[in-house]
Design an enzyme around this catalytic site. Structure first.
Site, PDB file in Angstrom:
ATOM      1  CD  GLU A 226      -2.980  -0.986   2.340  1.00 23.77           C
ATOM      2  OE1 GLU A 226      -2.862  -0.066   3.173  1.00 23.77           O
ATOM      3  OE2 GLU A 226      -3.925  -1.797   2.369  1.00 23.77           O
ATOM      4  CD  GLU A 407      -3.637  -5.773   4.119  1.00 23.83           C
ATOM      5  OE1 GLU A 407      -4.450  -4.955   4.596  1.00 23.83           O
ATOM      6  OE2 GLU A 407      -2.405  -5.621   4.145  1.00 23.83           O
TER       7      GLU A 407
HETATM    8  C1  FCB Z   1      -4.184  -2.172   5.709  1.00 24.58           C
HETATM    9  C2  FCB Z   1      -2.785  -2.524   6.171  1.00 24.58           C
HETATM   10  C3  FCB Z   1      -2.772  -3.608   7.229  1.00 24.58           C
HETATM   11  C4  FCB Z   1      -3.855  -3.421   8.235  1.00 24.58           C
HETATM   12  C5  FCB Z   1      -5.194  -3.279   7.548  1.00 24.58           C
HETATM   13  C6  FCB Z   1      -6.355  -3.148   8.493  1.00 24.58           C
HETATM   14  O1  FCB Z   1      -4.183  -0.884   5.194  1.00 24.58           O
HETATM   15  O2  FCB Z   1      -2.018  -2.942   5.078  1.00 24.58           O
HETATM   16  O3  FCB Z   1      -1.491  -3.616   7.814  1.00 24.58           O
HETATM   17  O4  FCB Z   1      -3.577  -2.335   9.028  1.00 24.58           O
HETATM   18  O5  FCB Z   1      -5.166  -2.148   6.713  1.00 24.58           O
END
Ligand code: FCB
Length: 500
Positions: A226, A407
């Site tokens: 990210e 994620e």
């Molecule tokens: C993302 C991050 C991860 C975690 C999630 C909830 O942005 O990559 O580390 O904090 O959010």
């Protein structure tokens, strides 16, 4: 600097303050043409969202089967779970500094101990095996490998990841390693951090050392986690390390992070290793909040800042013209792009990791409003169709690059009940609805190979400390005992039946 760019400084605050105001945004339809070569066969039937009246722990009904060999996984990152902040030669990272600065994190929480995974990794590997995971996404801590971010490799740090990776293979779980999940060595920050172009070259050297140490055992690499969050939270709002509020620096940082990505891709190719590599991007569908031309225009530019600024350089070799124009011809980003940089950044990748949490609804003046229920994270709107829209959009606009979701999840204030269970039914509904959306995207031709829940374990959620629990597995921090939440039992059945 334009109005939109200025407003972005306040975007998190605006998001949490404007719940429920917007109208419906446009919805992306199914892909016009199916993308060839989607792995395996899928059962027909897409189904609708979940029925709130049914027991969320229902066994999978077999309505949505995923492709054979689908990579069911879970994700973590080093600083959020490892602890052992001063052991075996680990240096300091910007997150050590930031979390130890009074007022920066909720309750003054730090990652000093976190989930103590550095010491408990073998038990955690057994948990992963018990869940039936096929893929585990973790990150490597740069300051464990190079305490000051340069020079000699710290063998003890590398050995930890070697043990982890070997343990995954022994349990039939495929490792997916992120090279940078925000824990920049503090010494590099002291030399200018990501504002300094040299940091990209230091990253490439670090990456090469990791490839040499682990490349024979890691089939999939992710470069930078990210980059947008470093830009927005680290350099615009300042609520993440290094904690600045400097829009001009922010977008130069965006460039250097992406340069680092491209250099690492080239470093992997130079080793001759067979591993695959790609970026890990958090993507947000950006819908106009109403049907005015102003909102449509603002949503398009918002999409530029949220998505195209990170997708276009990698997949098209250029920065989006509208974002460059909005930043101004003399921006530090525009001035920071040297000849050849975009060729490096657009070095061919093997996969794209997508992280999906929330959509944005953009108003005509470049602000945002909330439209869907939120979670314990006030920036999150629970909108599973946004997952479908994101996956199909990437395939439509950038081609049939293999995708992995690295994620997706939600936080809850989970509690351990007296009978020793953790009932997180809300997480089950969330995951089921998002997986249904992912399945629909696959049915429509998106080459999605795997999916990782954020997160395997409850952990240190950055500025939110330990208040937000994102795990499938509950961590009782005083004892470090692990307890499978109801969602973990549910996910195990999903994996076992390869579908919903
Ligand atoms: C993302 C991050 C991860 C975690 C999630 C909830 O942005 O990559 O580390 O904090 O959010």
């Amino acid at each position: 600097m334009s109005m939109l760019t200025r407003r972005r400084l306040l975007s998190r605050a605006a998001l949490s303050a404007t719940a429920g105001a917007a109208g419906a945004g446009p919805r992306t339809g199914a892909l016009a043409t199916a993308v060839a070569a989607t792995a395996g066969s899928l059962a027909a039937g897409c189904g609708t969202g979940s029925d709130p009246d049914t027991d969320p722990t229902d066994r999978p009904r077999g309505e949505r089967r995923f492709p054979t060999g689908f990579g069911w996984g879970a994700a973590t990152s080093a600083y959020q779970i490892e602890g052992a902040a001063k052991e075996d030669g680990r240096g300091e990272s910007v997150w050590d500094t930031f979390s130890h600065t009074p007022g920066r994190t909720r309750n003054g929480d730090t990652g000093d101990v976190a989930a103590d995974h550095y010491h408990r990794y073998a038990d955690d590997l057994d948990l992963m095996r018990d869940l039936g995971l096929r893929s585990y996404r973790f990150s490597i801590s740069w300051p464990r490998i190079q305490a000051d971010g340069t020079g000699t490799v710290n063998q003890r740090g590398l050995d930890f990841y070697r043990r982890l990776v070997d343990g995954l293979h022994e349990r039939g779980i495929s490792p997916m390693a992120t090279l940078f999940h925000w824990d920049l060595p503090q010494a590099l920050q002291d030399a200018g951090g990501w504002e300094n172009r040299d940091t990209a070259y230091r990253f490439a050297e670090y990456a090469e050392a990791v490839f040499r140490g682990l490349g024979d055992q890691v089939p999939a690499w992710l470069t930078i986690n990210e980059p947008k969050t470093v830009v927005q939270n680290g350099y615009l709002s300042g609520h993440h390390a290094p904690g600045f509020q400097d829009p001009q620096a922010a977008y130069l940082v965006a460039h250097h992070l992406q340069l680092a990505h491209g250099l690492a891709v080239r470093a992997l190719r130079a080793t001759g290793d067979a591993g695959r590599i790609g970026p890990a991007l958090n993507l947000h569908p950006c819908y106009p909040a109403d049907d005015s031309p102003e909102a449509t225009r603002a949503a398009h530019l918002y999409d530029g800042y949220e998505n195209r600024l990170y997708l276009d350089p990698v997949f098209k070799g250029s920065y989006p013209a509208d974002v460059l124009a909005d930043l101004g011809a003399d921006s530090r980003l525009a001035r920071g792009v040297a000849d050849g940089d975009l060729e490096i950044i657009s070095s061919p990748v093997d996969l794209l990791a997508v992280q999906y949490y929330t959509p944005y609804y953009v108003t005509g003046d470049g602000g945002t409003v909330m439209r869907w229920p939120t979670s314990q994270a006030d920036w999150q709107q629970i909108y599973p169709d946004g997952m479908y829209d994101t996956l199909t959009r990437v395939t439509r606009d950038y081609g049939p690059i293999p995708l992995t979701v690295t994620e997706n999840g939600l936080p809850q204030a989970d509690t351990l009940s007296a009978d020793g269970t953790v009932d997180d039914a809300g997480r089950i509904s969330f995951l089921r609805d998002h997986l249904a959306a992912a399945h629909r995207a696959i049915s429509d031709g998106v080459p999605l190979e795997s999916y990782h829940v954020w997160s395997l374990l409850d952990n240190f959620e950055w500025a939110e400390g330990y208040d937000q629990r994102w795990g499938l597995v509950y961590v009782d921090y005083p004892t470090q005992r692990r307890v499978l939440k109801r969602s973990a039992h549910w996910y195990r059945e999903v994996i076992r039946s390869n579908g919903l």
